[in-house]
Design a protein around this motif. Structure first.
Motif: not given
Length: 668
Positions: A590-591, A594
């Protein structure tokens, strides 16, 4: 010759018979393991596998050491002698403690023989969690050097490396004979007694030293600073055990008073087995006794000669007099308690001063520094002459010394040129295997290597960043590679490496001290392995990633000239780029999405080889990924030309960024 106690000789001979019998049983039997009745084909394994030739001499030496009334630490040079170690550990009960299915009973022994050579995940070779397993080996040549460093850091226990013919002709062993006064200065060294088994053969042909006359062997070793004592064994009789015990006791006493002495064991390869003294006994001298009646008869005679009924009870356990001959070798010393890393310097530092300060602080806790004759070249010349610093121009020797020193519970580091670091990769891989094999591996001091004098700033023959490529390719979480951006980060990471446990740490640092990175991201890089260095005011059109100090310098300079909004991320530990399913320290998915959006081009610049990064980044599935890094030059090139050849000069990187951004815009 003074008489040697008969009871000690008898215990030696009894233990040797048991060890050799158990080794042969592991090779050939799956039932009737104590030969209570005549062997039948159904008692045998269908496909014998393993190594016999090294068993008799290693078992002879171990049995002789076991009955001496002295604390000794054997170091088994031949990994194939793990079959002897298994038998020894089964009799002591250590094997049953590690794997309850191999308890000291008939059922346990049957399970051990039936499972050999896999042994419930233990394998067939020397294992670190069993007696005499401090040196796992896996490659020839390191036992003597490993033992030297272990002796130098030990508390008086006599370290006894058992070295075979094949090992004796390696360059690493040859250098270790000469370098003993360097690692173990006479005024302070702990005792060590090498046992050199000269049987005349390596695996399949005559060995170099083993075919020399005794006077030539004496002269060779004398020329490197060692005296010799010889023990001749031709039949493995009780009388020869008595003679060997006398020579061994004298030799142990001599080394405890400071002599450099080698005990030469003149014993034929595979003695007492079929084909003894020939290449045929190296592995399984009887290849198929299960289907060949003649071989079955020979196996019956061979195993019967050890008189197993006098070794084991009717319940299949070792008899009491045999157990009494089995002292347990001392365990590996516990490591020092972890040190607390020092605060990171608030101001930019130079590599030389800061690194020397870190190393001196850890020297108070038992640190030893090993290096080729290059500390001054690597800008650490202020350490030269310190008692805890050892310089010899032989990386495999240094790696073995490092492992031997760390095995005593003390921290250590090798500092070397990038070009020569790959010479250590086999030893480091073997240590990684050792860590996987033992639950206690996390308690051992980390093995540390500092790679500097990078090929980017060196001569043509000194360009080889492949150790890092190999290390990352292993995908082993215990192997940590660090690529700090500047000396402040490098020395802070070095401080952490020397304080931690259970890892193999590789630190890549440019001794020249490139552009300093931002101070506010240092803690994040050290703690998490990466940080964002620059975020543009407008949404980024490309993500730039630097890995290593030279790469950080090149991208920082490029970014200052760009008119394209770009995010700059510096990676302090390349493994964070990998798949979280394989790398515990990896950036979570998820990071990752980004920081590295899949729609944005990603240009990675590394000081190492691009080949080290593709296995990490490939599973991430980024569609617009490009990597620039070391590209082997066709001939000697100046620094600036080498950067251009590799696509890492400022004009090339600028063009890459513009091209990537344009392609991304066109794809929208």
């Amino acid at each position: 010759m003074a008489s040697f106690p008969d009871d000690v000789s008898a215990r030696h001979h009894l233990l040797w018979r048991a060890l050799t019998y158990l080794a042969a049983a592991q090779l050939y039997l799956r039932g009737n393991v104590t030969a209570d009745r005549p062997l039948q084909a159904g008692d045998l394994t269908a496909s014998p596998a393993g190594h016999w030739g090294t068993v008799p001499p290693v078992a002879w030496a171990l049995a002789g050491l076991a009955v001496q009334d002295l604390p000794v630490r054997p170091v088994i040079g031949a990994g194939h002698a793990g079959i002897v170690q298994r038998g020894y550990a089964w009799m002591t009960g250590d094997l049953g403690e590690l794997r309850p299915r191999y308890a000291r009973t008939r059922t346990g022994l049957e399970a051990l023989c039936a499972d050999f050579p896999h042994c419930d995940g233990l394998g067939a070779e020397v294992h670190p969690e069993l007696p005499a397993g401090s040196y796992v080996g896996g490659q020839l040549g390191g036992a003597l050097a490993f033992a030297q460093a272990a002796a130098a850091a030990d508390d008086g226990t006599v370290v006894v490396p058992i070295i075979g013919d094949g090992e004796a002709e390696t360059g690493e062993t040859a250098a270790a004979w000469l370098a003993d006064p360097v690692i173990r200065p006479r005024a302070e060294h702990a005792p060590m007694l090498p046992v050199l088994n000269l049987n005349g053969l390596r695996m399949g042909s005559a060995s170099l030293l083993g075919t020399r006359a005794a006077r030539e062997v004496d002269a060779y070793l004398a020329g490197t600073g060692w005296r010799t004592r010889w023990a001749h064994v031709r039949t493995a009789s009780l009388d020869e055990a008595r003679q060997f015990g006398h020579v061994l006791a004298q030799a142990l006493e001599a080394v405890r008073t400071g002599e450099r002495l080698v005990l030469v064991l003149d014993m034929p390869k595979g003695l007492t087995g079929p084909g003894a003294g020939t290449p045929a006994c190296h592995k399984t001298p009887l290849p198929d006794p299960a289907t060949d009646p003649r071989q079955l008869d020979e196996l019956r005679r061979w195993l019967g000669d050890y008189q197993p009924q006098r070794l084991f009870t009717t319940a299949g356990a070792p008899r009491r007099d045999l157990v009494d001959a089995l002292p347990r070798w001392p365990p590996n010393p516990p490591p020092q308690p972890p040190a607390s890393p020092r605060p990171v310097q608030s101001e930019p530092v130079t590599w030389s001063r800061a690194a020397e300060d870190v190393l001196r602080a850890h020297a108070e806790r038992g640190l030893r520094v090993f290096s080729p004759d290059e500390l001054a070249s690597n800008r650490l010349g202020g350490l030269t002459g310190e008692q805890w610093v050892t310089e010899v121009l032989n990386e495999p020797l240094l790696a073995a010394w490092l492992l031997g020193h760390c095995a005593t519970g003390n921290p250590g580091v090798v500092i070397t040129y990038e070009a020569f670091a790959p010479l250590m990769h086999t030893a480091l891989i073997q240590h990684a295997k050792t860590l996987r094999l033992t639950a206690e591996g996390h308690r051992w001091p980390s093995v540390n290597v500092v790679v500097t004098s990078l090929g980017w700033r060196n001569c043509y023959t000194h360009g080889d960043p492949s150790l890092i490529t190999t290390a990352l390719g292993l995908a082993d979480p215990a192997i940590r590679v660090y690529t700090p951006a500047d000396p402040r980060r490098a020395t802070a990471q070095l401080d952490r490496m020397l304080a931690d446990h259970g890892q193999i740490n590789l630190l890549v640092v440019d001794k020249h001290g490139p552009v300093q990175g931002p101070a506010d991201s240092i803690d994040a890089e050290l703690d998490h392995g990466w940080a964002t260095w620059h975020e543009p005011e407008n949404p980024p059109q490309v993500v730039l990633v630097s890995i290593g100090d030279l790469a950080a310098t090149q991208l920082t300079t490029t970014l200052a000239q760009l008119d394209v909004p770009a995010r700059h991320v510096h990676v302090h530990e390349p493994a964070v780029l990998g798949d979280p399913g394989r790398w515990p320290q990896a950036i979570p998915h998820q990071q990752w999405a980004r920081v590295f959006p899949p729609e944005l081009p990603m240009l990675v610049v590394t000081t190492g080889q691009p080949a080290a990064l593709w296995p990490l980044l490939g599973p991430r599935g980024h569609r617009r990924l490009d990597i620039r890094g070391w590209h082997e030059p066709p001939a000697p090139l100046p620094d600036s030309e080498l950067l251009r050849w590799s696509g890492m000069d400022i004009p090339s990187l600028t063009a890459d960024v513009h091209r990537a951004a344009r392609t991304a815009r066109e794809a929208m």
